[in-house]
Design a protein around this motif. Sequence first.
Motif, PDB file in Angstrom:
ATOM      1  N   ARG A  47       0.729  -1.291   0.341  1.00 48.05           N
ATOM      2  CA  ARG A  47       0.076   0.074   0.027  1.00 48.05           C
ATOM      3  C   ARG A  47       0.971   1.209  -0.071  1.00 48.05           C
ATOM      4  O   ARG A  47       0.476   2.306  -0.494  1.00 48.05           O
ATOM      5  CB  ARG A  47      -0.908   0.175   1.096  1.00 48.05           C
ATOM      6  N   LEU A  48       1.914   1.262   0.602  1.00 46.16           N
ATOM      7  CA  LEU A  48       2.813   2.204   0.658  1.00 46.16           C
ATOM      8  C   LEU A  48       3.556   2.606  -0.423  1.00 46.16           C
ATOM      9  O   LEU A  48       3.892   3.879  -1.038  1.00 46.16           O
ATOM     10  CB  LEU A  48       3.978   2.353   1.767  1.00 46.16           C
ATOM     11  N   ILE A  49       4.033   1.476  -1.425  1.00 48.63           N
ATOM     12  CA  ILE A  49       4.242   1.604  -2.745  1.00 48.63           C
ATOM     13  C   ILE A  49       3.327   2.478  -3.459  1.00 48.63           C
ATOM     14  O   ILE A  49       3.354   3.329  -4.387  1.00 48.63           O
ATOM     15  CB  ILE A  49       4.922   0.437  -3.239  1.00 48.63           C
ATOM     16  N   ASN A  50       2.113   1.664  -3.514  1.00 55.59           N
ATOM     17  CA  ASN A  50       0.915   2.136  -4.404  1.00 55.59           C
ATOM     18  C   ASN A  50       0.792   3.662  -3.924  1.00 55.59           C
ATOM     19  O   ASN A  50       0.479   4.167  -4.949  1.00 55.59           O
ATOM     20  CB  ASN A  50      -0.141   1.225  -4.242  1.00 55.59           C
ATOM     21  N   SER A  51       0.799   4.189  -2.733  1.00 59.81           N
ATOM     22  CA  SER A  51       0.460   5.651  -2.577  1.00 59.81           C
ATOM     23  C   SER A  51       1.623   6.423  -2.617  1.00 59.81           C
ATOM     24  O   SER A  51       1.574   7.513  -2.688  1.00 59.81           O
ATOM     25  CB  SER A  51       0.068   5.646  -1.162  1.00 59.81           C
ATOM     26  N   GLY A  52       2.883   6.076  -2.881  1.00 59.79           N
ATOM     27  CA  GLY A  52       4.066   6.888  -3.204  1.00 59.79           C
ATOM     28  C   GLY A  52       4.693   6.979  -1.891  1.00 59.79           C
ATOM     29  O   GLY A  52       5.445   8.099  -1.879  1.00 59.79           O
ATOM     30  N   GLU A  53       4.435   6.602  -0.617  1.00 61.20           N
ATOM     31  CA  GLU A  53       4.872   7.054   0.648  1.00 61.20           C
ATOM     32  C   GLU A  53       6.375   6.521   0.629  1.00 61.20           C
ATOM     33  O   GLU A  53       7.138   6.900   1.299  1.00 61.20           O
ATOM     34  CB  GLU A  53       4.138   6.367   1.524  1.00 61.20           C
ATOM     35  N   VAL A  54       6.606   5.257   0.048  1.00 63.74           N
ATOM     36  CA  VAL A  54       8.069   4.616   0.034  1.00 63.74           C
ATOM     37  C   VAL A  54       8.070   4.525  -1.488  1.00 63.74           C
ATOM     38  O   VAL A  54       7.264   4.213  -2.199  1.00 63.74           O
ATOM     39  CB  VAL A  54       8.165   3.584   0.827  1.00 63.74           C
ATOM     40  N   ASP A  55       9.580   4.144  -1.836  1.00 58.48           N
ATOM     41  CA  ASP A  55       9.881   4.045  -3.303  1.00 58.48           C
ATOM     42  C   ASP A  55      10.107   2.428  -3.347  1.00 58.48           C
ATOM     43  O   ASP A  55       9.994   2.011  -4.557  1.00 58.48           O
ATOM     44  CB  ASP A  55      10.882   4.773  -3.614  1.00 58.48           C
ATOM     45  N   ILE A  56      10.533   1.740  -2.345  1.00 65.81           N
ATOM     46  CA  ILE A  56      10.696   0.596  -2.569  1.00 65.81           C
ATOM     47  C   ILE A  56      10.496  -0.277  -1.364  1.00 65.81           C
ATOM     48  O   ILE A  56      10.401   0.321  -0.201  1.00 65.81           O
ATOM     49  CB  ILE A  56      12.247   0.218  -3.010  1.00 65.81           C
ATOM     50  N   ALA A  57      10.310  -1.598  -1.214  1.00 70.70           N
ATOM     51  CA  ALA A  57       9.641  -1.998  -0.032  1.00 70.70           C
ATOM     52  C   ALA A  57       9.984  -3.778   0.152  1.00 70.70           C
ATOM     53  O   ALA A  57      10.181  -3.998  -1.043  1.00 70.70           O
ATOM     54  CB  ALA A  57       8.315  -1.569   0.214  1.00 70.70           C
ATOM     55  N   ILE A  58       9.928  -4.070   1.130  1.00 75.07           N
ATOM     56  CA  ILE A  58      10.007  -5.627   1.215  1.00 75.07           C
ATOM     57  C   ILE A  58       8.656  -5.985   1.599  1.00 75.07           C
ATOM     58  O   ILE A  58       7.942  -5.797   2.609  1.00 75.07           O
ATOM     59  CB  ILE A  58      10.902  -5.929   2.467  1.00 75.07           C
ATOM     60  N   THR A  59       8.304  -7.279   0.965  1.00 74.54           N
ATOM     61  CA  THR A  59       7.109  -7.882   1.270  1.00 74.54           C
ATOM     62  C   THR A  59       7.166  -9.393   0.904  1.00 74.54           C
ATOM     63  O   THR A  59       8.464  -9.805   0.470  1.00 74.54           O
ATOM     64  CB  THR A  59       5.746  -7.445   0.280  1.00 74.54           C
ATOM     65  N   ASN A  60       6.263 -10.242   0.517  1.00 72.24           N
ATOM     66  CA  ASN A  60       6.513 -11.574   0.206  1.00 72.24           C
ATOM     67  C   ASN A  60       5.763 -12.043  -1.090  1.00 72.24           C
ATOM     68  O   ASN A  60       4.992 -11.353  -1.469  1.00 72.24           O
ATOM     69  CB  ASN A  60       6.272 -12.311   1.445  1.00 72.24           C
ATOM     70  N   ASN A  61       6.023 -13.152  -1.466  1.00 72.45           N
ATOM     71  CA  ASN A  61       5.399 -13.506  -2.853  1.00 72.45           C
ATOM     72  C   ASN A  61       3.853 -13.569  -2.699  1.00 72.45           C
ATOM     73  O   ASN A  61       3.232 -13.120  -3.652  1.00 72.45           O
ATOM     74  CB  ASN A  61       5.905 -15.183  -2.919  1.00 72.45           C
ATOM     75  N   ASN A  62       3.330 -14.204  -1.642  1.00 70.75           N
ATOM     76  CA  ASN A  62       1.922 -14.508  -1.310  1.00 70.75           C
ATOM     77  C   ASN A  62       1.267 -12.971  -1.484  1.00 70.75           C
ATOM     78  O   ASN A  62       0.236 -12.744  -2.334  1.00 70.75           O
ATOM     79  CB  ASN A  62       1.664 -15.040  -0.157  1.00 70.75           C
TER      80      ASN A  62
END
Length: 310
Positions: free
Chosen positions: A72-87
């Motif tokens: 969500r933070l990537i989608n809103s532009g609040e961060v540029d890159i982030a860590i998440t998982n496959n699922n």
Amino acid sequence: MHFTSLIRTAAIAAAMVLTAGSSYANELRIGTASQGGAFYPVGQAISSLVNNYADGLTMVPVVTAGSVGNPRLINSGEVDIAITNNNLSVLANKGVGPYKKAGAMNLRAIGSLHFSILHMMTLDGSDISTIADLKGKRIAVGPAGGGTIPFLGQVLGLADLTIDDITPSFLSYGDGFSQLADGNVDAAFALSGYPAGAVMQAQANKKLKFIPITEEQMATALGKYPNYNEVVVPMATYGTDTDGRVLGVNNMLIVDAGMDEDVAYKITKAIYDNMNEFRAENAYAKQIVPEASLELKIPLHPGAAKYFAE
């Protein structure tokens, strides 16, 4: 002379503003998770690599709620890159599950990271010996936006339980395992790389044990959730009496599809060209298999794809 001095001072001030603006425009924010898990130190190490090897770019780690919130933070532009998982990356791009309200996103992968495992732990000597025993218990389940929450529902479902059958405490991993060691909760969950700092800190004060997943439950989970893996955590990791057979999921770096291709390429190259340094700085990096980046469940960003094709 005074007038000349004023002009010189104004010129210097203007130059400082321009320089600051230029620096700010190239400073990237990487979304991690709460402190006490694996994502924050991994984000710190990645930031160091980008700062050292990606010409013209700087990066800073940002504390976030974790895996679920980061897309969500990537989608809103609040961060540029982030860590998440496959699922979660798959769910985010489809706009389903925890992303139904936000709608379908347009995320792309930069590359593969370490595995996160679902730590399900209690104090040694506790009467909790199965997932079913969690019914009616007080459980630290991680932060509300963290990746533990979707896992929690699925794992409880293996014993025909739901989150309504437990008393959840939405705490950071560090606080949750501290509360477990103090006896204020009956069990603690954390979706994190291992060894997890939060678990290590609790283990230093109290002996812990894994809440086991039976072979039948493991087979059911892997059949139902193909993005998950079975991971064996050696007993020496946390001083437990037995190895932990747990569910795990591959983590990844994500960005918006609109990120500049050259920026994405520089980030990818800074990280994966310097794996020896990454592994020396961060223990979780020792579990990273760069080639696994070609098998992630969402497409690579064109800049990352360019790097891995070289």
